[in-house]
Enzyme design. Structure first.
Site, PDB file in Angstrom:
ATOM      1  N   ASN A   1      41.773 -23.383   4.252  1.00 24.61           N
ATOM      2  CA  ASN A   1      42.974 -23.625   3.460  1.00 24.61           C
ATOM      3  C   ASN A   1      43.484 -24.999   3.885  1.00 24.61           C
ATOM      4  O   ASN A   1      44.202 -25.139   4.870  1.00 24.61           O
ATOM      5  CB  ASN A   1      43.982 -22.504   3.771  1.00 24.61           C
ATOM      6  CG  ASN A   1      45.338 -22.713   3.116  1.00 24.61           C
ATOM      7  OD1 ASN A   1      45.616 -23.760   2.526  1.00 24.61           O
ATOM      8  ND2 ASN A   1      46.186 -21.700   3.227  1.00 24.61           N
TER       9      ASN A   1
ATOM     10  N   ARG B   1      59.510 -31.995  -0.726  1.00 22.92           N
ATOM     11  CA  ARG B   1      59.521 -32.124  -2.190  1.00 22.92           C
ATOM     12  C   ARG B   1      60.897 -31.798  -2.754  1.00 22.92           C
ATOM     13  O   ARG B   1      61.559 -30.872  -2.275  1.00 22.92           O
ATOM     14  CB  ARG B   1      58.481 -31.174  -2.806  1.00 22.92           C
ATOM     15  CG  ARG B   1      57.063 -31.695  -2.700  1.00 22.92           C
ATOM     16  CD  ARG B   1      56.047 -30.632  -3.034  1.00 22.92           C
ATOM     17  NE  ARG B   1      55.432 -30.051  -1.850  1.00 22.92           N
ATOM     18  CZ  ARG B   1      54.648 -28.987  -1.837  1.00 22.92           C
ATOM     19  NH1 ARG B   1      54.377 -28.358  -2.957  1.00 22.92           N
ATOM     20  NH2 ARG B   1      54.135 -28.553  -0.711  1.00 22.92           N
TER      21      ARG B   1
ATOM     22  N   HIS C   1      50.875 -20.934  -5.337  1.00 22.93           N
ATOM     23  CA  HIS C   1      51.012 -19.858  -4.345  1.00 22.93           C
ATOM     24  C   HIS C   1      50.543 -18.523  -4.931  1.00 22.93           C
ATOM     25  O   HIS C   1      50.928 -17.462  -4.468  1.00 22.93           O
ATOM     26  CB  HIS C   1      52.472 -19.693  -3.855  1.00 22.93           C
ATOM     27  CG  HIS C   1      52.976 -20.846  -3.061  1.00 22.93           C
ATOM     28  ND1 HIS C   1      54.227 -21.405  -3.273  1.00 22.93           N
ATOM     29  CD2 HIS C   1      52.424 -21.562  -2.067  1.00 22.93           C
ATOM     30  CE1 HIS C   1      54.412 -22.412  -2.432  1.00 22.93           C
ATOM     31  NE2 HIS C   1      53.328 -22.531  -1.687  1.00 22.93           N
TER      32      HIS C   1
ATOM     33  N   GLU D   1      47.064 -15.151   2.811  1.00 21.62           N
ATOM     34  CA  GLU D   1      46.253 -15.837   1.800  1.00 21.62           C
ATOM     35  C   GLU D   1      44.784 -15.843   2.220  1.00 21.62           C
ATOM     36  O   GLU D   1      43.896 -15.725   1.390  1.00 21.62           O
ATOM     37  CB  GLU D   1      46.734 -17.294   1.635  1.00 21.62           C
ATOM     38  CG  GLU D   1      48.047 -17.417   0.879  1.00 21.62           C
ATOM     39  CD  GLU D   1      48.685 -18.792   1.050  1.00 21.62           C
ATOM     40  OE1 GLU D   1      49.040 -19.138   2.194  1.00 21.62           O
ATOM     41  OE2 GLU D   1      48.853 -19.504   0.057  1.00 21.62           O
TER      42      GLU D   1
HETATM   43  C1  UVW Z   1      51.270 -25.252  -3.607  1.00 25.58           C
HETATM   44  C2  UVW Z   1      51.932 -25.480  -2.314  1.00 25.58           C
HETATM   45  O1  UVW Z   1      52.987 -26.014  -2.275  1.00 25.58           O
HETATM   46  O2  UVW Z   1      51.301 -25.017  -1.219  1.00 25.58           O
HETATM   47  P1  UVW Z   1      51.827 -25.096   0.294  1.00 25.58           P
HETATM   48  O3  UVW Z   1      53.049 -24.286   0.350  1.00 25.58           O
HETATM   49  O4  UVW Z   1      50.716 -24.495   1.125  1.00 25.58           O
HETATM   50  O5  UVW Z   1      52.058 -26.545   0.594  1.00 25.58           O
HETATM   51 MG    MG Z   2      51.202 -22.321   2.384  1.00 31.53          MG
END
Ligand code: UVW
Ligand code: MG
Ligand code: ADP
Length: 959
Positions: free
Chosen positions: A562, A793, A732, A940
């Site tokens: 991952n 983000r 996710h 996951e």
């Molecule tokens: C899609 C995504 O944001 O994945 P992660 O939370 O693992 O960064």
């Molecule tokens: Mg994650």
């Protein structure tokens, strides 16, 4: 007027005659032998017949076991008559051969005809063959493959005044058809509503000339050379034959009473995630059979071998409980025959010395059995001459003890002469001869050395080597391809006809190492599970490589990778036994990759945790460092990758080939923090584990493919969606799939009845509204940037903002992208992306930390409100998962604060127990409301491992 067909008449008339009469009246013409055919099979001293009604959509009815063929046929007819009884009364009298009379025959008015049809639809021609089943079958015929989860979407609306209306969307249909939605009539139950939608879709699709033509095309047509319908594959079945294992029944939820002494054969009518509906080939004579309209319930827990899909042929015992009939110890039938037959591309011939030993074959449609000894050229002619390929699995025990080599049945005669004879008979016949697949043995080319010299004590390896050489020689002369597969000691079922100690006592009954490793030549050491070997043999039929020679042995290690923006999570699973018993040999996390912070690999094994401080300048280095730490690297049989963006191309996990890899590359711009590293992970794995090691991509986007258009469409010009696939995808998904299944388990509520709002809050964060087990909306969008406030983000912003930044503040597009993905969120608001820092500041009442926390929580609560409404207030559970979801009691408290009037109330004592960090499923609510609150730690990696294993084993059998 309706003909006087009464119960009394039925009791006195011969059922075969009655069925004839009924069919004539149904078809409005005289029926012939071609319309109604009986097939009878013998089981020991008893007979069972199946009547096939070609004049009524080929429907089949099986009768009871009887003492003679005549009675068996009568019994089958009786079953058919019983199934049609409701329609008999409303039919006109039989068609007459006299043309004059025919004119006089009272015809139904259009209105009567419509009423009749409606009645038939309501009652169903045959309770097992519903419009939904027919629709599934038709879509599979058109798509030329099994349907994946989420490709057939039924949605039901319940009207306040009563009544249900369903729509169906069939994503597996080609082109624009995949986007169409058919609505059914308003009906009294959800089930009927779905059947109605299916019926309408079925009608439209089966009336469309393009779709009809598509359905009629053989698989692969259009892409390749010939039209090639009905290619025949001949199979030799021998004592080293294969089958699936019998496992132990899983624990019942309701008290059960088994009502069949022997396993019965049947088919999967419909399979959902955790349960499905089966039907038996022969009808079950039991009062409870009516409780579920003849359908038999099966829980995933009762499936002991194989992967279940709609249309699978299965074998099971029937039990009864308070709800009706159910199936236990459900087995997917003999793999090879079942898969090949169900692919609907081949006529499969099974050749064995004693048909009686192949009772299992009765349930496999499309399989024809022949009795022949491999040394008998004459007998082999019929089954082999028109076959395009042969899989030869004959063999004798290595040593002739206890009369096992009786009647000249020894290695030289079977492994050498028999093989040569079969190859000769087959390749001498006219027609296209493609491939001869020979099951040989490891050690054939090492038979002079230990331990193979011992195994060869009776000459078995000498004979196999001669068999291999003979086939190769013929191949060179006659131009067909050869595959030599060399398994190790075989284990696992079938146990009949096997005389090795291990199999005789079924010592390996519990083992099911489904993974198999292929190694070129004859250097491998190890054992091989029969069912895996069967998969390999089938797969090799489809290879384009001219000649192949490889060993196939079990290997139980499956690696999951991952790869994230600055971290690489990995887990190495030992996949022995059922998925519930798979264990992690090692798992860990490489963090700080390509950042200025300190890099380390944290690993955890059965022995404990270790931290390795290493230099990780880039992802490639991180991958090879992790690989160096893996035990048993050479035994890794497959690798599963989390791939964040799969676009619209992938509705489910996929075996990685160049095409899949390219599609992932094409989606990279949509997940810039993730996809590039996922791709690198795939490329480096191919270098590290070899090209023979299958790799599977498990997409974050796949689970969300069930969202309805109203949730995934942006209100932009439609062409942007049509031409460029601009839409919400959601991420996710693997985590939500895991969490939804776990919630269903802990709440003891079937997944398809379960409504949840799930919050996956880690470094990346999103929420998902799950209705009846499927995603109906989620916060992330076309990219993982939309929605919640995340570590770095920004989540939702005014879409005009990037334009403002570019037009007025001089940002380039790349800078804006960087700003929103890597410099915003918690980091942008308070200077740290790590929630632990933000929480510290919040508790210390520092203004920026408090602001960051409040913006983050407020955004989550806004979506919580939205999803509560999307689920019309019917939420069984609010579930927290992901790094913060599992470890931050503050986050959970603030999200639920003051929402008791909405049915959400947390018990703070529980929420804050263990420092608020939970590694087990934990219920947090006060138990005063209908909506429960849970922490379900996500896994996951396990989910990816399961998907990988499923795809690899499935692929072996179908590619
Ligand atoms: C899609 C995504 O944001 O994945 P992660 O939370 O693992 O960064
Ligand atoms: Mg994650
Ligand atoms: N005890 C904790 N309290 C609050 N937040 C935590 C705690 N432990 C970890 N986290 C947060 O979880 C995040 C990692 O979550 P995870 O789901 O593993 O991330 P990813 O999105 O990278 O898969 C960290 O960035 C950190 O902010």
């Amino acid at each position: 007027m309706a003909a006087p067909t009464s119960m009394q008449a039925a009791a006195t008339t011969d059922p075969k005659t009655e069925l004839n009469h009924f069919c004539q009246r149904y078809c409005q013409r005289p029926v012939t032998k071609a319309d109604i055919s009986y097939t009878t099979n013998k089981f020991g001293n008893q007979y069972q017949s199946i009547v096939k009604l070609d004049c009524i959509q080929g429907q089949e009815y099986a009768g009871h076991l009887c003492l003679n063929q005549k009675e068996a046929e009568k019994s089958a007819a009786e079953q058919a008559v019983m199934a049609f009884r409701p329609q008999m009364a409303s039919l006109p009298p039989p068609a007459s051969k006299d043309p004059k009379k025919k004119k006089e025959r009272p015809r139904l008015t259009p209105a009567e005809l419509a009423a009749k049809k409606a009645k038939q639809a309501e009652e169903g021609d045959n309770p097992a063959v519903t419009p939904k089943t027919k629709l599934n079958a038709l879509v599979m015929k058109i798509a030329k493959r099994y349907l994946q989860k989420g490709e057939t979407i039924y949605e039901t609306k319940t009207y306040a005044g009563g009544g249900h209306q369903a729509t169906v969307q069939l994503k597996a249909l080609p082109g624009d058809w995949g986007n169409r939605v058919w609505a059914g009539h308003v009906s009294s139950t959800k089930q009927k509503a779905e059947q109605s939608a299916a019926e309408i879709a079925l009608k439209q699709i089966s009336e469309d000339p393009d779709m009809v033509a598509e359905a009629a095309k053989p698989k692969g047509a259009g892409k390749g050379k010939g039209k090639g319908k009905g290619k025949g594959f001949g199979f030799m079945w021998g004592p080293w034959d294969w089958q699936m294992m019998w496992g132990a029944p899983s624990g019942p939820n309701l008290p059960r009473e088994r009502i069949t002494e022997e396993p019965v054969n049947g088919e999967v009518l419909e399979w959902k995630d955790s349960f499905g509906w089966l039907k038996t080939n022969a009808s079950i004579d039991h009062p409870s059979a009516k409780q579920r309209e003849g359908k038999i319930y099966a829980s995933k827990k009762d499936v002991t071998s194989g992967t279940i899909e709609t249309g699978s042929k299965v074998c099971f015992y029937v039990y009864k409980d308070a709800q009706g009939l159910g199936a236990e110890e459900v087995q997917v039938g003999r793999l090879v025959a079942q898969r090949l037959c169900s692919m609907n591309m081949f006529q499969v011939h099974g050749v064995l010395r004693d048909k009686e030993k192949a009772k299992w074959a009765q349930g496999v449609s499309g399989l024809k059995l022949f009795e022949a000894d491999s040394r008998d050229a004459l007998a082999l002619q019929e089954p082999l001459s028109n076959a395009n390929a042969v899989v030869c699995t004959t063999g004798v025990p290595a040593f002739g003890i206890a009369g096992q080599w009786e009647k000249g049945n020894h290695p030289e005669s079977v492994d050498h002469f028999g093989v040569k004879n079969a190859a000769h008979v087959w390749s001498s016949a006219s027609g296209q001869k493609r491939r001869f697949v020979l099951m040989s043995s490891i050690g054939v080319t090492r038979r002079d050395g230990f331990p193979y010299s011992i195994l060869n004590g009776g000459g078995v390896l000498d004979a196999k080597a001669k068999g291999e050489a003979a086939v190769r020689e013929l191949a060179k002369e006659r131009g067909f391809a050869v595959t030599v597969v060399r398994p190790g000691q075989l284990f696992g079922g079938p146990y009949e006809n096997n005389r090795y100690l291990g199999t005789l006592f079924q010592l390996d009954k519990d083992s099911s190492v489904g993974a198999v490793k292929l190694e070129a030549g004859d250097t491998a050491v190890g054992d091989t599970l029969r069912s895996s070997l069967a998969g390999v043999l089938v797969r090799s039929l489809f290879s384009t490589q001219a000649d192949m020679e490889f060993a196939a042995r079990c290997s139980d290690l499956l690696l999951v990778l991952n790869a994230g923006s600055s971290s690489l999570k990995y887990a190495l699973f030992s996949i022995t036994g059922s998925p519930g018993r798979w264990s992690r040999v090692v798992h860990g996390l490489a963090e700080g990759i390509a950042t200025k912070t300190e890099c380390r690999i944290k690993e955890e094994t059965h022995e404990g945790k270790k931290v390795h401080k290493v230099d990780l300048p880039d992802h490639r280095t991180a991958l090879s460092r992790v690989a160096d730490l893996l035990p048993g690297k050479d035994n890794i049989s497959s690798v599963g990758h989390r791939v964040v963006h799969g676009g619209e191309a992938f509705k489910s996990s996929a075996l990685i080939d160049e095409r899949v890899l390219q599609a992932v590359r094409d989606s990279s711009a949509l997940a810039p923090l993730h996809n590039p590293w996922n791709i690198l992970g795939i490329e480096v794995s191919a270098e590290l584990f070899g090209k023979n090691c299958p790799q599977v991509a498990v997409f974050d986007t796949a689970y969300h493919q069930t969202m309805p258009p109203r949730a995934y469409m942006y209100a932009l010009p439609y062409d942007l969606y049509r031409k460029h696939h601009v839409r919400k995808y959601g991420f996710h998904g693997t985590s939500y799939l895991y969490v939804a299944e776990e919630t269903s388990r802990v709440l003891k509520k079937p997944l398809d009845k379960l409504n949840i709002i799930a919050c996956h809050v880690g470094n990346g964060a999103s929420m998902c509204a799950i209705k009846e087990g499927r995603c109906i909306d989620t916060t992330m969008g076309m990219t993982p940037l939309e929605g919640l406030v995340m570590g770095t983000r920004c989540g939702d912003i005014d879409p005009a903002l990037p334009i403002y930044l570019m037009e007025n503040l001089g940002y380039t597009a790349k800078e804006v992208n960087n700003l929103m993905n890597k410099e915003s969120g918690l980091l942008g608001l308070c200077g740290s992306f790590d929630d632990r820092d933000v929480e510290r500041e919040y508790f210390e009442q520092k203004p920026r930390g408090t602001l960051a926390k409040e913006v983050q929580i407020y955004r989550m609560r806004k979506y919580l409100g939205a999803f509560l409404v999307a689920l019309e207030g019917q939420v069984d559970a609010l579930v927290f998962t992901g790094g913060l979801g599992e470890k931050s009691h503050l986050l959970r408290t603030l999200v639920c604060q003051g929402l008791d009037r909405l049915g959400l109330e947390i018990n703070e004592e529980v929420n804050q127990a263990k420092g608020g960090r939970f590694s087990d499923n934990t219920r947090l609510d006060t138990q005063r409301h209908a909506t429960q609150v849970w922490v379900i730690p996500t896994d996951e990696e396990l989910c990816i491992a399961q998907q990988t294993h499923m795809i690899v084993t499935h692929d072996m059998l179908t590619q």
